[in-house]
Design an enzyme around this catalytic site. Structure first.
Site, PDB file in Angstrom:
ATOM      1  CD  GLU A   1       7.299 -11.751 -10.306  1.00  0.00           C
ATOM      2  OE1 GLU A   1       7.431 -11.385  -9.145  1.00  0.00           O
ATOM      3  OE2 GLU A   1       8.148 -11.478 -11.193  1.00  0.00           O
TER       4      GLU A   1
ATOM      5  NE  ARG B   1       5.030   1.406  -1.287  1.00  0.00           N
ATOM      6  CZ  ARG B   1       6.108   1.196  -0.560  1.00  0.00           C
ATOM      7  NH1 ARG B   1       7.263   1.610  -0.988  1.00  0.00           N
ATOM      8  NH2 ARG B   1       6.039   0.593   0.597  1.00  0.00           N
TER       9      ARG B   1
ATOM     10  CG  ASN C   1       0.740   1.381   3.921  1.00  0.00           C
ATOM     11  OD1 ASN C   1      -0.404   1.514   3.500  1.00  0.00           O
ATOM     12  ND2 ASN C   1       1.797   1.933   3.350  1.00  0.00           N
TER      13      ASN C   1
ATOM     14  CB  CYS D   1      -0.875   0.042   1.238  1.00  0.00           C
ATOM     15  SG  CYS D   1      -1.705  -1.482   1.619  1.00  0.00           S
TER      16      CYS D   1
ATOM     17  CD1 TRP E   1      -1.311  -5.870  -3.547  1.00  0.00           C
ATOM     18  CD2 TRP E   1      -1.008  -6.666  -1.474  1.00  0.00           C
ATOM     19  NE1 TRP E   1      -0.930  -7.191  -3.640  1.00  0.00           N
ATOM     20  CE2 TRP E   1      -0.739  -7.703  -2.388  1.00  0.00           C
ATOM     21  CE3 TRP E   1      -0.879  -6.936  -0.118  1.00  0.00           C
ATOM     22  CZ2 TRP E   1      -0.358  -8.973  -1.997  1.00  0.00           C
ATOM     23  CZ3 TRP E   1      -0.500  -8.212   0.290  1.00  0.00           C
ATOM     24  CH2 TRP E   1      -0.239  -9.210  -0.658  1.00  0.00           C
TER      25      TRP E   1
HETATM   26  C1  G6P Z   1       7.699  -8.950  -3.910  1.00  0.00           C
HETATM   27  C2  G6P Z   1       8.022  -8.473  -5.300  1.00  0.00           C
HETATM   28  C3  G6P Z   1       9.169  -9.284  -5.871  1.00  0.00           C
HETATM   29  C4  G6P Z   1      10.369  -9.219  -4.943  1.00  0.00           C
HETATM   30  C5  G6P Z   1      10.007  -9.669  -3.535  1.00  0.00           C
HETATM   31  C6  G6P Z   1      11.124  -9.380  -2.554  1.00  0.00           C
HETATM   32  O1  G6P Z   1       7.143 -10.209  -3.966  1.00  0.00           O
HETATM   33  O2  G6P Z   1       6.874  -8.580  -6.133  1.00  0.00           O
HETATM   34  O3  G6P Z   1       9.525  -8.758  -7.137  1.00  0.00           O
HETATM   35  O4  G6P Z   1      11.380 -10.015  -5.446  1.00  0.00           O
HETATM   36  O5  G6P Z   1       8.863  -8.958  -3.070  1.00  0.00           O
HETATM   37  O6  G6P Z   1      11.291  -8.002  -2.459  1.00  0.00           O
HETATM   38  P1  G6P Z   1      12.601  -7.263  -1.978  1.00  0.00           P
HETATM   39  O7  G6P Z   1      12.245  -5.803  -2.022  1.00  0.00           O
HETATM   40  O8  G6P Z   1      12.848  -7.732  -0.569  1.00  0.00           O
HETATM   41  O9  G6P Z   1      13.695  -7.629  -2.885  1.00  0.00           O
END
Ligand code: G6P
Length: 612
Positions: A492, A27, A102, A2, A76
């Protein structure tokens, strides 16, 4: 996840909030809402759908809003489906207090039962709404909005980035943070609050990052910060350094495509000033104080989520094979609850693009509590993981907006390669041997640039397979995580089911799926296990699977075995993943575009997952 923005000052807040929400939409984005205080009364609008729809509805309402105090949110969903009622802001019974939030109120059930018994009426299914009613209760006692928020939060278990406004005190915004990022933007006669600096960087670059357990009271002319127990806290004002252009699309159709094409530059940025090619040295300032600990470590534990976890898996190959350091790679969400034995001579490397992923942050805190040295490999400067780690390396990839991570992944691999070389040298690798590595790593950005100059075949393959419903990705060694990452990218953003597998493991299960309709992407560079992977390809062909090979430019054998061969420049095998993943990013992108999917904002996903 969010997004939050709030404004108090002398300008009309509506365009500031809508623009900020648009920048935050990446986000998390199933619904959006806004609340303003005008003439001592609330005006609020919230609904399921995109920020652009909220803006259109606001316009259609025909009222010209010129309030100088307002808050906005993109949601979200965690508790309650994404509909108009569950969208934020949420209000108390009398609609005198508005909150956006959030995070997750974990004990919302018991609070809601109690408040309902006391006569409160709830409108939504969200955990957030209990905060509005709890603050209402506390305000009735304290008649002070800031105190009411603090008292309410004392009862809350869970996480929050919280913003509260009230018609009782229409000249302030109260904000609080625990586990969900929140910062104050400091302006001249105006102040902002946001979950991410990108929402406000158009207006101010001076920011104050709130820490967990901190509360702030913002007025147009200033702000004061305190703990939840009302102990005053002095905060440092920091400067945001990224440029607005970095969070704009710059002529590309999607952020994801822009970010894929930025990779030669972002990989270079990760190495700049750190990789000393001819001296065969790596200098990482953020690890200077912990280098001794790293050298004496019994093992490294890498913990992360999603794409960052895949980077960790590649890092395991690099660190074990080149620097001879035992490495374990753990999903942060599992690691944090597994109660693993952790020793003071363990080094825990937390990899995170956002630096805010709740599970990774919790895993880091758990490891720190148990006495390990915790380090971060992070993109977002000033993020929670960056601040709470004992050392670390920024990847310097610049803001990544596309939800599917691309440039952050290759930059994470670059930094892991740097750490590996640094450790190998410190552990006695000769200058000559190390120089082979530093020279090769220095060439990677040019090779990526070359690769990105001709991507026609990837688009042809995408056209050919865009209507398929399954994909298999295979790789071995350090390219096994590349197969996992390729499959993740595809699911994805295109919603095609895809599985990544170690090529040789295929025969123990996924081979049952192979028939003449099954596309099988095989990452098969000319390395020590090249011949082995060719055998795996034969196994696919024998079942009539359709092979798409990611192979080196000088490979002449592969044409006989694969229906499509996407060529990649050759490099040192453990740096290969940095290059080999790029056609897989492009393939996922091209298929998603061909299927008409919303590439930058895929359904159900969030860029930064700040709930566990
Ligand atoms: C979410 C995103 C991914 C990402 C994961 C970890 O699931 O959609 O693309 O790899 O979080 O995020 P980070 O910011 O910790 O790399």
């Amino acid at each position: 996840m969010c997004g939050i923005i709030g404004y108090i000052g002398h300008q009309n807040c509506v365009p500031i909030i809508l623009d900020g929400l648009q920048r935050l939409e990446y986000r998390g984005y199933d619904s959006a809402g806004i609340a303003l205080i005008e003439d001592g009364k609330f005006f609020g609008l919230k609904q399921a759908g995109k920020v652009s729809e909220l803006a259109a509805a606001l316009k259609a309402s025909g009222v010209s809003h010129t309030s100088c105090l307002g808050i906005g949110h993109t949601r979200w969903a965690t508790h309650g489906e994404p509909n108009d009622i569950n969208a934020h802001p949420h209000y108390d019974c009398r609609e005198e207090i508005a909150v956006i939030h959030n995070g997750i109120v974990e004990n919302f059930g018991s609070i809601k039962t109690r408040l309902t018994r006391q006569g409160h009426t709830f409108r939504s299914n969200t955990d957030t709404e209990v905060l509005a009613h709890l603050i209402e209760e506390m305000y009735a006692k304290s008649h002070d909005l800031c105190a009411a928020v603090r008292l309410a939060l004392a009862e809350v278990e869970g996480t929050y980035g919280l913003v509260v406004i009230s018609v009782h005190e229409p000249d302030k915004i109260i904000v609080a943070r625990k586990g969900s990022p929140l910062l104050i933007g400091v302006g001249d006669g105006e102040n902002f609050v946001a979950s991410d600096a990108s929402a406000i960087v158009d207006h101010t670059r001076q920011v104050v990052y709130l820490a967990d357990g901190e509360v702030a009271e913002l007025t147009a002319s200033g702000f004061r910060t305190m703990t939840i127990d009302d102990v005053a806290v002095e905060k440092e004002v920091e400067e945001v350094t990224f440029e607005l252009a970095q969070i704009e699309r710059g002529g590309y159709e999607h952020f994801m495509l822009k970010e894929i094409h930025e990779q030669p530059e972002t990989i270079r940025n990760g190495m700049r000033g750190r990789l000393q090619v001819e001296e065969a040295e790596v200098v990482l300032g953020g690890l200077r104080d912990v280098k001794e600990k790293m050298l004496n470590a019994r093992r490294f534990i890498i913990t992360a989520c999603g794409t960052s976890w895949h980077a960790g898996l590649v890092g395991e190959y690099m660190l074990e094979q080149i620097a001879k350091i035992p490495v374990e790679v753990e999903y942060a969400s599992e690691f944090r609850y597994r109660n693993p034995p952790i020793m003071p001579d363990d080094v825990v490397l937390c990899i995170s693009q956002s630096g805010e992923t709740a599970d990774t942050l919790a895993a880091m805190r758990e490891a720190k509590r148990k006495g390990a040295t915790v380090l971060g490999i992070v993109n977002v400067v000033g993020s929670s993981i960056a601040r709470e780690s004992q050392g670390g390396v920024y990847i310097h990839a610049g803001p990544e907006i596309g939800v599917a991570s691309t440039k952050a992944f290759t930059s994470q691999l670059t930094v892991l390669a740097l750490i590996t070389i640094m450790m190998a040298r410190a552990k006695g690798m000769s200058k000559e041997d190390a120089r082979v590595l530093t020279r090769e790593l220095a060439c990677v950005p040019d090779k990526v640039e070359h690769l990105l100059q001709n991507t026609d075949l990837v688009r042809t393959v995408a056209e050919e397979f865009k209507d398929t419903s399954n994909f298999l990705y295979l790789g071995r060694g350090a390219n096994f995580p590349v197969a996992l990452e390729g499959a993740l990218k595809l699911k994805e953003i295109s919603y095609i089911h895809a599985e990544g597998y170690p090529a040789a493991e295929m025969k123990h299960g996924p081979i049952a799926l192979i028939d003449e309709h099954m596309p099988v992407v095989v990452v098969v560079p000319k390395d020590a296990i090249y011949e082995k992977v060719l055998s795996n390809i034969q196994e696919v062909r024998a079942r009539k699977g359709r092979v798409i090979a990611i192979a080196n430019e000088d490979d002449t054998e592969i044409d006989k075995l694969a229906e499509f061969v996407i060529r990649v420049p050759r490099t040192y095998s453990y740096f290969g993943p940095i290059i080999n993943v790029i056609p897989l990013q492009l393939l996922a992108y091209s298929i998603a575009v061909a299927r008409g999917c919303n590439v930058d904002q895929p359904r159900n996903l969030a860029k930064s997952v700040t709930v566990e």
